[in-house]
Design an enzyme around this catalytic site. Structure first.
Site, PDB file in Angstrom:
ATOM      1  N   SER A  37      -6.075 102.266  36.628  1.00 47.43           N
ATOM      2  CA  SER A  37      -7.066 102.961  37.439  1.00 47.43           C
ATOM      3  C   SER A  37      -8.110 101.972  37.952  1.00 47.43           C
ATOM      4  CB  SER A  37      -7.722 104.029  36.586  1.00 47.43           C
ATOM      5  OG  SER A  37      -8.618 104.747  37.370  1.00 47.43           O
ATOM      6  N   GLY A  38      -8.347 101.990  39.240  1.00 44.78           N
ATOM      7  CA  GLY A  38      -9.357 101.100  39.823  1.00 44.78           C
ATOM      8  C   GLY A  38      -8.826  99.724  40.171  1.00 44.78           C
ATOM      9  N   THR A  85      -4.949 102.606  45.856  1.00 44.90           N
ATOM     10  CA  THR A  85      -5.194 103.451  47.024  1.00 44.90           C
ATOM     11  C   THR A  85      -5.603 102.615  48.226  1.00 44.90           C
ATOM     12  OG1 THR A  85      -5.766 105.254  45.566  1.00 44.90           O
ATOM     13  CG2 THR A  85      -6.524 105.438  47.825  1.00 44.90           C
ATOM     14  N   ASN A 142     -13.315 104.038  38.111  1.00 46.49           N
ATOM     15  CA  ASN A 142     -13.183 103.846  39.559  1.00 46.49           C
ATOM     16  C   ASN A 142     -14.045 104.880  40.277  1.00 46.49           C
ATOM     17  OD1 ASN A 142     -12.369 103.638  42.207  1.00 46.49           O
ATOM     18  ND2 ASN A 142     -10.177 103.877  41.805  1.00 46.49           N
ATOM     19  N   SER A 165     -11.585 107.435  42.281  1.00 42.76           N
ATOM     20  CA  SER A 165     -10.323 107.489  41.538  1.00 42.76           C
ATOM     21  C   SER A 165      -9.459 108.653  42.029  1.00 42.76           C
ATOM     22  CB  SER A 165     -10.642 107.664  40.055  1.00 42.76           C
ATOM     23  OG  SER A 165      -9.462 107.696  39.325  1.00 42.76           O
ATOM     24  N   SER A 166      -8.200 108.342  42.293  1.00 42.25           N
ATOM     25  CA  SER A 166      -7.277 109.408  42.729  1.00 42.25           C
ATOM     26  C   SER A 166      -6.971 110.280  41.516  1.00 42.25           C
ATOM     27  CB  SER A 166      -5.968 108.810  43.234  1.00 42.25           C
ATOM     28  OG  SER A 166      -6.222 107.713  44.060  1.00 42.25           O
ATOM     29  N   GLY A 196      -3.528 105.695  38.392  1.00 37.06           N
ATOM     30  CA  GLY A 196      -3.136 104.561  37.556  1.00 37.06           C
ATOM     31  C   GLY A 196      -3.189 104.881  36.082  1.00 37.06           C
ATOM     32  N   GLU A 256      -4.366 105.067  32.540  1.00 37.25           N
ATOM     33  CA  GLU A 256      -5.778 105.079  32.129  1.00 37.25           C
ATOM     34  C   GLU A 256      -5.967 105.374  30.645  1.00 37.25           C
ATOM     35  OE1 GLU A 256      -7.485 107.640  35.080  1.00 37.25           O
ATOM     36  OE2 GLU A 256      -6.951 109.469  34.028  1.00 37.25           O
TER      37      GLU A 256
HETATM   38  N1  LIG Z   1      -8.490  95.006  48.804  1.00 36.88           N
HETATM   39  C1  LIG Z   1      -9.683  95.484  48.508  1.00 36.88           C
HETATM   40  N2  LIG Z   1     -10.749  95.065  49.191  1.00 36.88           N
HETATM   41  C2  LIG Z   1     -11.974  95.529  48.910  1.00 36.88           C
HETATM   42  N3  LIG Z   1     -12.223  96.403  47.925  1.00 36.88           N
HETATM   43  C3  LIG Z   1     -11.206  96.865  47.204  1.00 36.88           C
HETATM   44  C4  LIG Z   1      -9.871  96.432  47.445  1.00 36.88           C
HETATM   45  N4  LIG Z   1      -9.070  97.051  46.578  1.00 36.88           N
HETATM   46  C5  LIG Z   1      -9.861  97.847  45.828  1.00 36.88           C
HETATM   47  N5  LIG Z   1     -11.149  97.735  46.194  1.00 36.88           N
HETATM   48  C6  LIG Z   1     -12.321  98.415  45.605  1.00 36.88           C
HETATM   49  O1  LIG Z   1     -11.946  98.961  44.373  1.00 36.88           O
HETATM   50  C7  LIG Z   1     -12.083 100.372  44.368  1.00 36.88           C
HETATM   51  C8  LIG Z   1     -10.949 100.994  43.599  1.00 36.88           C
HETATM   52  O2  LIG Z   1      -9.748 100.818  44.313  1.00 36.88           O
HETATM   53  P1  LIG Z   1      -8.668 101.956  44.387  1.00 36.88           P
HETATM   54  O3  LIG Z   1      -7.680 101.547  45.387  1.00 36.88           O
HETATM   55  O4  LIG Z   1      -9.290 103.269  44.565  1.00 36.88           O
HETATM   56  O5  LIG Z   1      -8.054 101.889  42.924  1.00 36.88           O
HETATM   57  P2  LIG Z   1      -6.836 102.708  42.334  1.00 36.88           P
HETATM   58  O6  LIG Z   1      -6.286 103.563  43.411  1.00 36.88           O
HETATM   59  O7  LIG Z   1      -5.895 101.691  41.841  1.00 36.88           O
HETATM   60  O8  LIG Z   1      -7.403 103.482  41.232  1.00 36.88           O
HETATM   61  C9  LIG Z   1     -12.110 100.760  45.820  1.00 36.88           C
HETATM   62  O9  LIG Z   1     -12.822 101.930  46.033  1.00 36.88           O
HETATM   63  C10 LIG Z   1     -12.782  99.565  46.466  1.00 36.88           C
HETATM   64  O10 LIG Z   1     -14.172  99.662  46.317  1.00 36.88           O
HETATM   65 MG   LIG Z   2      -6.168 105.570  43.595  1.00 38.61          MG
END
Ligand SMILES: Nc1ncnc2c1ncn2[C@@H]1O[C@H](COP(=O)(O)OP(=O)(O)O)[C@@H](O)[C@H]1O
Ligand SMILES: [Mg+2]
Length: 1177
Positions: free
Chosen positions: A142-143, A147, A192, A195-196, A419, A421
């Site tokens: 997660s995080g 996404t 996060n 978080s989805s 993810g 968690e």
């Molecule tokens: N490539 C990236 N560039 C900038 N910020 C990112 C990037 N990937 C993730 N982040 C930051 O991290 C946070 C969490 O990413 P996210 O994709 O929501 O995580 P996950 O879906 O794996 O839980 C995002 O909201 C963003 O702030």
């Molecule tokens: Mg996500």
């Protein structure tokens, strides 16, 4: 179509080891010897490697160290062969713009720095090449950035795939589905901020041409308990806060919206704000996204009413009296009842009592029982989460409806789930989420570690097995049916409990202990159990497992909702309630298990790609690296094993036949098909590209290619062949069907110069080919010009230096730059003495401010560059060049190219060392020759040149169809009707005739005798002497009388610039340009082209016998058996499909055509001739 790009120079200046940047000089080494940046950087020479297959030490620490170094330099992407490892930077990085979108299109993975666009591009192109669906599995905790990665991929694919309006709509829906679903399905957790809380698999469906036609989203298990229960430091779903922050006054009144702290479902955690998020702004985005999905405003309000109703329901509290709950304050019933379209009292009643079907003896009876406080709270929460999850499903369904398509050719699937968690306290939701992650890890292991190794074994490829942890044991512990795994045990427990039973969870725990207690990945504890997941140990509290797994909404609540006055609410409850039904509703565990397995089946049908996201810290801060945390992820993601398998393995494999089919075009022997032993055919192909034998192994049914570069070499060779044939076909197509376009182009080009510059005699009617060098055949040039930068015009020109010395340059005009390319001898190194193509000047079109020309017919063009020196060039096809340049400026920069026409101008020269700088002058004066005479003295260049065609000259008309005829009539000069032999509208390319006053200004054309036809303009008539063509001896070549120079003819070189060697595709119908010329006529040709003619009595030439004729022509000459024509006037071909002939030449008439262009055969060549230059014999 282009699959790979050889564009290292432009793509990756900082990384391109194959390119030496030396001021303006770019030397490209032999592409085959080129060392790609990441290859050269291996072995610890540079601080980090782009592909960890190249790590010198393969340990988890070395992997983490490599990732760390890169992360600190803001390089978040790293490969393990085709797998992309992405580290969350927690900050915006600059490399996700238009430039990168351009750069990664068609680029081979190892030519450009690692990037998620490269994965997206590979998927898209592989889908088109192989007609196979592709998917990308994005995993990580997660995080970690899943996404965000999914969104980058969607953006890239929608950007690079073509399509019209309908396709754009599909793209909008795909992109806008993100903010919409995130508003309703994402929340801030401690791990996060966005978080989805649901899993998503989005498939984008494409046409065979690669345009997105539709899409489909499958959603997985929303964590709906979040609606009523929040962990410390977390928020509810974003939409609740968005509504509170963004609702208009009206909305607030209608929905009873207040600040979030008013609603207990939001206030329980006390967290309302998320750093960097503006809820009011996002609310607008959500509304916009709803509109894009085609949701009417009413529906949008219906949805928001449900959101508001849930908030109000959450504010209902209870008091207990005599073990029966009542609503604390009935006033709180008003708003939710109003919003849900139900009766207030009924709402209150259903929250505090429940109807049971009770059986007494043989009779069934409905019994209304009161609920205690806890049960009432439970009913309220169940109601709310039921409503919310149904509304969420409705939204997903709406998105799906908006982009539904029948066409289901192939797709690209993007899997973005919640993810893995671990929280302080983990419940049923974490259990399901982690189970899905466990399944995905299983796919990864199956496909990248297990089956890959098994395949080598099965194919008889030499292989030393690599050990890895297979998490199938953990998947089995959770989902197995026989022996029963945890989910089965849970279902069993739920099946035996009648209602909410306090003891059920304990019973479940006990059952587990007896049935899976001995599993090494299972460990019980007081309140629950611990599972040793692939990604770590997680302890789950069993409390509410049974209730959450049963996941049923009480029948009487459903009934109330079905009685709502609100159609939308009713539509969310389509359940058919069967009283006394024996079939048990599906449990949440069964649902997620089924979904996960269906997902695996779907993914297995596609070609998988992987993105392994890594979370570098828990602080969500940039440049913060938690060593332990990353090492742990590296370990459980199996990156080390992944590297080992990749390193020892092969980048590419294909069944023999598929390989032979794909690369058949590379050799004569294999085209169109190889009929011999397949392995031999493969060897033939490999030898044809000089493939190193160590680079491939032939297995039992497949060929294995070791390195991606080797595959690239094959692809590149294949692409070159296809490019070549495509061009041959295109040219043929253009020639035969594009006269109209040519005409328009010519008119547009001449508009630039008309009334401003005299024209060369043969420049007006020339067709435009653009590339007169054959850039694509010249590796030295292609290596210098980024291939995405399409070549629009290319011609070898003369450049004047500061001493007015002329030097040859290849002028290449692309859609964005003007290049002047010269040759240079390598001074040092192993290639010393070799001649290389070098960029001498590269001008961004944006910086071309204007061009200056004289009013004479010369070809000098002065290019003005903003804040830089000018370039003085002699450009043979200046009109075409200026037109193309002007068009590019219009297209890209929305401006026209200003043109100056003056006969004396100054220009600045390049500053080089001490000798450069300063200005030079060019002066034009009347001369006597059509070719300019240059004389320089000091800093002035004098150009003497005769006057050419009037500046009012326009191109001639090809009359092709009646529609074009109208155009032709509009454009042609009235006097040109006088052209002899003109038949009605049929008119050969007219050249205008000018008489000049001594001062050079054009005079009106005399109205006397008809002017000479094209080719003879402004020169005295061709003398008809003994050398007249009719009476040339059979072996005579066309004669041009001495002292009677033929004006220079602009011709398309048959093999432009010396071009590539002609290549004939074995067995293929369309030969290359050279081969397209018909062979010389066989000796038995019934009518040799140069046969003396006797005329037919009506011919003018008969009336004009040349002086040196034999006294009497032979009589009784047989009439030609094929139709023949005699040229009334000479004509110089202005195109490669036309014939050049002299007055009096006799030609075989192959075909008449009403276009006015007849096909004739002359000296073994067939081509077009203007009909009104001819007379039939
Ligand atoms: N490539 C990236 N560039 C900038 N910020 C990112 C990037 N990937 C993730 N982040 C930051 O991290 C946070 C969490 O990413 P996210 O994709 O929501 O995580 P996950 O879906 O794996 O839980 C995002 O909201 C963003 O702030
Ligand atoms: Mg996500």
């Amino acid at each position: 179509m282009r699959f790979f790009k050889k564009d290292v120079a432009a793509a990756s200046p900082a990384h391109g080891k194959g390119v030496n940047h030396n001021n303006n000089v770019h030397i490209i080494e032999d592409p085959r010897k080129q060392v790609y940046h990441w290859q050269s950087e291996g072995g610890g020479k540079k601080s980090s490697v782009d592909d960890m297959v190249l790590l010198s030490k393969i340990t988890e620490s070395a992997i983490a160290e490599n990732l760390k170094k890169r992360f600190m330099e803001d390089k978040i992407y790293t490969y393990i062969g085709p797998v992309l490892v992405a580290v969350n930077p927690f900050k915006q990085l600059p490399y996700f713009g238009e430039r990168e979108i351009e750069m990664y299109q068609g680029a081979a993975q190892y030519e450009v720095p690692p990037h998620i666009y490269s994965i997206a591009d590979t998927m898209y192109r592989n889908m088109l090449i192989d007609s196979d669906s592709q998917c990308v599995i994005i995993s990580g905790e997660s995080g970690a950035g899943k996404t965000v990665s999914a969104k980058f991929i969607m953006n890239y694919i929608t950007r690079i795939s073509g399509g019209g309006q309908r396709v754009q709509q599909v793209k909008d829906i795909i992109l806008e589905s993100n903010p919409l679903l995130e508003a309703f399905g994402n929340a801030k957790t401690t791990r996060n901020n966005n978080s989805s809380r649901f899993g998503k698999y989005i498939e984008i469906q494409f046409s065979s041409g690669g345009e997105p036609l539709g899409g489909k989203i499958s959603n997985f298990l929303l964590e709906k308990s979040r609606v009523h229960s929040l962990n410390e430091g977390e928020r509810n779903f974003h939409i609740f806060y968005q509504l509170c922050a963004g609702a208009t006054g009206d909305m607030k009144n209608n929905l009873g919206i207040s600040t979030p702290d008013y609603f207990s479902y939001l206030s329980q955690s006390g967290v309302y704000k998320v750093d960097g998020t503006n809820d009011a702004h996002e609310f607008q985005e959500t509304l916009r996204a709803m509109s894009v999905m085609g949701m009417a405003e009413e529906t949008q309000m219906d949805i928001l009413s449900v959101v508001a109703a849930i908030l109000h329901m959450g504010n209902l509290s209870f008091v207990e009296q005599n073990n029966a709950a009542t609503i604390s304050d009935a006033a709180f019933l008003q708003f939710p009842a109003y919003l849900l379209g139900i009766d207030e009292q009924k709402l209150g009643q259903k929250l505090t009592s429940r109807v049971f079907d009770s059986k007494w003896g043989g009779k069934s009876e409905r019994v209304d029982v009161t609920l205690n406080l806890e049960q009432a709270q439970f009913a309220r929460d169940a109601w709310c989460k039921g409503l919310y999850s149904r509304m969420f499903d409705y939204i997903v369904e709406t998105v799906n409806k908006a982009m539904v398509t029948d066409a289901n050719l192939f797709s690209i699937g993007i899997l973005d789930i919640y993810g893995f968690e671990i929280f302080g306290r983990n419940g049923f939701e974490q259990f399901c989420i982690n189970y899905v992650n466990e399944k995905l890890q299983q796919i990864f292991i199956e496909l990248t570690l297990k089956s890959e190794q098994e395949e080598y074994k099965a194919e008889g490829i030499q292989w030393k097995p690599i050990e890895f942890f297979n998490n199938k044991v953990v998947c089995d512990l959770i989902e197995s049916k026989r022996p029963p795994g945890i989910m089965c045990i849970l279902d069993d427990t739920c099946a035996t409990m009648s209602a909410v039973s306090e003891g059920a969870d304990d019973e479940f725990r006990n059952k587990m202990s007896s049935q899976v207690g001995s599993n090494p990945h299972y460990q019980p504890f007081n309140h629950g159990f611990t599972i040793k997941h692939y990604a770590g140990n997680v302890s789950y509290h069993v409390e509410n497992f049974c209730e959450k797994n049963r996941d049923v909404l009480f029948t009487d609540i459903i009934e109330v909702m079905q009685g709502s006055t609100n159609t939308f609410i009713r539509s969310l409850f389509p359940d058919v309630l069967q009283k006394g039904s024996k079939t048990r509703p599906t449990t949440a565990g069964t649902k997620i298990r089924t979904q996960a397995n269906e997902l695996v089946t779907t993914l297995m049908k596609c070609v998988p790609h992987y993105i392994r996201c890594i979370k570098p810290n828990e602080t969500k801060k940039p440049h913060d690296w938690d060593d332990q945390m990353v090492k742990h992820q590296v370990e459980y993601l199996g990156l080390k094993e992944n590297i080992k398998v990749k390193r020892a393995g092969f980048a590419y494999r294909r069944p023999y036949q598929k390989f032979l089919h794909r690369y058949a075009i590379l050799t004569k022997e294999t085209w169109p098909a190889w009929y011999g032993e397949p392995t031999e055919g493969i060897n033939v192909i490999m030898r044809s590209v000089n493939m190193d034998p160590a680079q491939y192994q032939i297995g039992r049914s497949k060929i294995f290619v070791k390195d991606p570069e080797s595959l690239y070499m094959l692809e590149e060779s294949r692409e070159r062949k296809f490019d070549h044939y495509a061009r041959v076909i295109q040219k043929a197509f253009k020639k035969y069907f594009s006269k109209q376009r040519y005409l328009k182009e010519k008119m547009a080009a001449s508009d630039l110069l008309v009334n401003r510059k005299e024209r060369r005699r043969n420049s007006l009617n020339r067709n435009f080919y653009g590339d007169y060098i054959g850039v694509e055949y010249k590796p030295g040039l292609t290596a210098l010009i980024p291939r995405r930068d399409k070549v629009e015009f290319a011609l070898t020109v003369d450049k004047f230096d500061r001493r007015f010395k002329k030097t040859k340059r290849d002028l290449i005009l692309t859609k964005s730059h003007l290049y002047l390319i010269g040759r240079m001898q390598v001074k040092k190194g192993p290639e010393k003495g070799q001649i290389k193509d070098v960029i001498k000047r590269k001008i961004d079109l944006e910086n071309i401010s204007q061009a200056t020309l004289s009013t004479y017919q010369d070809d000098l063009v002065l290019i003005h560059v903003r804040n830089d020196y000018e370039s003085l060039l002699e450009i043979r096809f200046k009109t075409e060049f200026l037109m193309v340049l002007n068009n590019k400026l219009k297209e890209r920069h929305n401006r026209e190219l200003p043109l100056n026409f003056i006969n004396s101008f100054d220009f600045r020269v390049k500053k080089t060392g001490w000798g450069g700088g300063g200005t030079r002058r060019v002066r034009f004066t009347d001369g006597t020759t059509d070719e300019p005479l240059f004389a320089s003295s000091g800093s002035t260049l004098s150009v003497k040149i005769a006057h050419g065609l009037s500046s009012t000259s326009r191109p001639g008309i090809y009359v092709i169809t009646p529609d074009i005829r109208i155009l032709a009539n509009e454009m042609k000069s009235p006097k040109s009707n006088n052209v002899p032999g003109s038949k009605g509208n049929l008119q050969p390319p007219a050249r205008n005739f000018v008489h000049r006053s001594p001062g050079g200004s054009p005079l009106p054309r005399p109205s006397g005798p008809a002017p000479k036809p094209p080719g003879l303009a402004a020169v005295s008539p061709r003398p008809r002497g003994p050398a007249g063509p009719q009476f040339r001896p059979p072996s005579a070549q066309p004669v041009t009388s001495p002292g009677f120079p033929r004006p220079p003819v602009a011709r398309m070189p048959l093999n432009p610039g010396g071009g590539p060697p002609a290549f004939r595709l074995p067995g293929m119908g369309s030969p290359p340009i050279q081969a397209m010329q018909p062979p010389p006529p066989p000796p038995s040709d019934p009518c040799p082209d140069n046969q003396p003619s006797i005329g037919n009595g009506s011919s003018r030439s008969v009336n004009r016998p040349p002086a040196s004729l034999p006294a009497k022509p032979p009589i009784n000459r047989p009439k030609p058996t094929v139709p023949q024509v005699r040229a009334l006037y000479g004509y110089d071909a202005s195109d490669i499909d036309e014939l050049t002939f002299n007055e009096g030449d006799i030609m075989v008439l192959v075909q008449e055509d009403k276009s006015g262009w007849w096909t004739c055969r002359f000296r073994g060549q067939e081509g077009f001739c203007p009909a009104n230059y001819l007379e039939k014999m």
